[in-house]
Scaffold this motif. Structure first.
Motif, PDB file in Angstrom:
ATOM      1  N   THR A   8       0.679  -1.169   0.164  1.00 40.51           N
ATOM      2  CA  THR A   8       0.051  -0.151   0.018  1.00 40.51           C
ATOM      3  C   THR A   8       1.014   1.470   0.069  1.00 40.51           C
ATOM      4  O   THR A   8       0.405   2.474  -0.171  1.00 40.51           O
ATOM      5  CB  THR A   8      -0.865   0.071   1.108  1.00 40.51           C
ATOM      6  OG1 THR A   8      -0.152   0.121   2.440  1.00 40.51           O
ATOM      7  CG2 THR A   8      -2.016  -1.145   1.289  1.00 40.51           C
TER       8      THR A   8
ATOM      9  N   PRO B  45      -4.175  -2.995  -4.634  1.00 41.38           N
ATOM     10  CA  PRO B  45      -3.278  -3.412  -3.537  1.00 41.38           C
ATOM     11  C   PRO B  45      -3.570  -4.897  -2.925  1.00 41.38           C
ATOM     12  O   PRO B  45      -2.890  -5.578  -2.542  1.00 41.38           O
ATOM     13  CB  PRO B  45      -2.807  -2.280  -2.441  1.00 41.38           C
ATOM     14  CG  PRO B  45      -3.429  -0.954  -3.206  1.00 41.38           C
ATOM     15  CD  PRO B  45      -4.488  -1.566  -4.308  1.00 41.38           C
TER      16      PRO B  45
ATOM     17  N   GLU C 135       2.592  -1.917   7.197  1.00 41.54           N
ATOM     18  CA  GLU C 135       1.238  -1.363   7.090  1.00 41.54           C
ATOM     19  C   GLU C 135       1.134  -0.660   8.443  1.00 41.54           C
ATOM     20  O   GLU C 135       0.378  -1.115   9.336  1.00 41.54           O
ATOM     21  CB  GLU C 135       0.179  -2.496   6.925  1.00 41.54           C
ATOM     22  CG  GLU C 135      -1.159  -1.827   6.826  1.00 41.54           C
ATOM     23  CD  GLU C 135      -2.122  -2.944   6.246  1.00 41.54           C
ATOM     24  OE1 GLU C 135      -2.421  -3.168   5.355  1.00 41.54           O
ATOM     25  OE2 GLU C 135      -2.911  -3.393   7.099  1.00 41.54           O
TER      26      GLU C 135
ATOM     27  N   PRO D 221      -2.468   3.330   5.570  1.00 43.50           N
ATOM     28  CA  PRO D 221      -3.443   3.149   4.227  1.00 43.50           C
ATOM     29  C   PRO D 221      -4.871   3.229   4.513  1.00 43.50           C
ATOM     30  O   PRO D 221      -5.210   3.107   5.815  1.00 43.50           O
ATOM     31  CB  PRO D 221      -3.019   1.882   4.091  1.00 43.50           C
ATOM     32  CG  PRO D 221      -2.488   1.262   5.194  1.00 43.50           C
ATOM     33  CD  PRO D 221      -1.850   2.238   6.039  1.00 43.50           C
TER      34      PRO D 221
ATOM     35  N   TYR E  34      -7.089   1.650   2.918  1.00 43.95           N
ATOM     36  CA  TYR E  34      -7.599   0.413   2.763  1.00 43.95           C
ATOM     37  C   TYR E  34      -6.720  -0.689   3.293  1.00 43.95           C
ATOM     38  O   TYR E  34      -6.049  -1.113   2.120  1.00 43.95           O
ATOM     39  CB  TYR E  34      -8.142   0.236   1.207  1.00 43.95           C
ATOM     40  CG  TYR E  34      -9.407   1.342   1.073  1.00 43.95           C
ATOM     41  CD1 TYR E  34     -10.690   1.050   1.654  1.00 43.95           C
ATOM     42  CD2 TYR E  34      -8.936   2.445   0.309  1.00 43.95           C
ATOM     43  CE1 TYR E  34     -11.374   2.135   1.181  1.00 43.95           C
ATOM     44  CE2 TYR E  34      -9.687   3.230  -0.077  1.00 43.95           C
ATOM     45  CZ  TYR E  34     -11.087   2.961   0.192  1.00 43.95           C
ATOM     46  OH  TYR E  34     -11.905   4.134   0.041  1.00 43.95           O
TER      47      TYR E  34
ATOM     48  N   VAL F 274      -4.652  -4.076   3.920  1.00 45.36           N
ATOM     49  CA  VAL F 274      -4.515  -5.326   3.200  1.00 45.36           C
ATOM     50  C   VAL F 274      -4.178  -6.482   4.142  1.00 45.36           C
ATOM     51  O   VAL F 274      -4.157  -7.578   3.626  1.00 45.36           O
ATOM     52  CB  VAL F 274      -3.419  -5.414   1.919  1.00 45.36           C
ATOM     53  CG1 VAL F 274      -3.969  -4.185   1.030  1.00 45.36           C
ATOM     54  CG2 VAL F 274      -2.089  -5.087   2.641  1.00 45.36           C
TER      55      VAL F 274
END
Length: 370
Positions: A240, A251, A274, A284, A286, A288
């Protein structure tokens, strides 16, 4: 709330570790000018040997991938010998250390390549600038900054040479006494450049679809596990991240493809960058993690803006098996005991992050007193 989760033992692949606090890779530029590790690095890592696992600073697999003054490499016999001195110090202190295998790709300046262009998946320059090597007499201090250049698009011969370099580096890492290796597939370096759609505009079998863009990673994994048991191989990713001009159209789907690839090859862990809060990298919009969990059953090491409590909470919630810490390790060689004892963390002096030799590197004290 309890921090007990941080101090529970864990088996990562085939490696047993005493706690879940991982020292993240930290480029510190303390190798010599020929990229050979120094005894000073042995002291630095040995000071931090009570981490569950140390992941070394990014270590170049090939001269074409070296674009950071005084970062270490692992492509020569002299480098292997020097790294052996480092790993011996860590093991004498009852620590465990993996070598992070690295190639910078398009982010190498021509200054490091005798004026030649760097290589990359496509002729697209990185965004921003980086440190150039010193010219003339250099007695320390900050290095000149230069913008990234448009790389030369890699041929099949270049790709074959790159894969072979990772295989040789993996063999060298084991010869140097490392307990395992981590493939650096994050932070906008060469593997990441192939993975993400914004930087990979190729029209051949290494570009276009996600299957094609993950092909190089799969071939590098195969080259590495030919020399290192898969249970001692990890992979670091940042799908991301958009730093240095990175970006991907999907991603989540890319993460699932990477995770499935790691699962198929039996890798020990995936080290996911992340952030849970914006800092060195942006949090991020969104995340992952759930997509990775859906396809990968090995250990997940999470990284990004954690403190002791948020790290313990993530582990308790099953969001990760371990948490890696980067910047806190700069000024806190005794980070594990500081977390355990609830002591305040020392703050690093970033004026000496990449310069200063022992100063700002091995001279941070451990906590004392009640």
């Amino acid at each position: 709330m309890s921090l007990d989760a941080l101090f529970q033992p864990l088996t990562i692949g085939s490696l047993a570790v005493p706690n879940r606090i991982v020292m993240a890779p930290l480029t510190r530029a303390r190798a010599d000018a020929n990229n050979i590790p120094t005894p000073m690095q042995g002291e630095y890592y040995a000071q931090r040997a009570d981490a569950g696992l140390i992941i070394s600073e990014a270590t170049a697999v090939d001269p074409l991938g070296m674009g950071w003054y005084r970062a270490p490499g692992i492509w020569s016999n002299d480098m292997v010998t020097a790294w052996r001195g480092v790993t011996d110090r860590v093991h004498a202190a009852n620590g465990r250390i993996y070598c992070q295998l690295w190639h910078m790709g398009r982010l190498v300046l021509p200054d490091y390549l005798d004026g030649d262009l760097p290589i990359g998946p496509s002729p697209i320059a990185g965004e921003g600038e980086t440190m150039a090597p010193p010219t003339g007499t250099y007695d320390g201090g900050f290095l000149p900054m230069k913008p990234y250049v448009v790389p030369r698009e890699m041929t099949q011969a270049d790709i074959d040479q790159l894969i072979a370099a990772y295989g040789k580096a993996a063999a060298n890492a084991i010869a140097a006494g490392f307990d395992g290796t981590e493939i650096h597939g994050a932070n906008g370096y060469i593997i990441d450049q192939f993975l993400q759609s914004k930087t990979n505009q190729r029209q051949d079998r290494y570009g276009g679809s996600i299957e094609n863009r993950t092909r190089l990673l799969g071939e590098i994994i195969e080259a590495v596990i030919a020399h290192v048991a898969s249970g001692r191989v990890g992979l670091r990713i940042s799908p991301t991240s958009e730093r240095k001009g990175m970006g991907d159209a999907n991603p989540a789907a890319l993460t699932e493809a990477i995770g499935a690839l790691a699962q198929r090859h039996g890798l020990a862990y995936i080290h996911l960058i992340e952030p849970i809060a914006s800092g060195f990298m942006e949090k991020p919009d969104y995340p992952v993690m759930d997509h990775l969990r859906a396809v990968f059953t090995g250990t997940i090491i999470q990284n990004g803006s954690f403190d002791a409590q948020t790290a313990a909470d993530y582990i308790d919630a099953g969001r990760a098996e371990a948490i890696s810490f980067g910047r806190p390790y700069i000024a806190n060689p005794d980070l594990v005991s500081r977390f355990r004892d609830g002591r305040e963390l020392a703050q690093p002096n970033f004026d000496y992050a990449y310069v200063g030799d022992e100063r700002g590197y091995t001279d941070y004290p451990v906590a004392t007193g009640g």
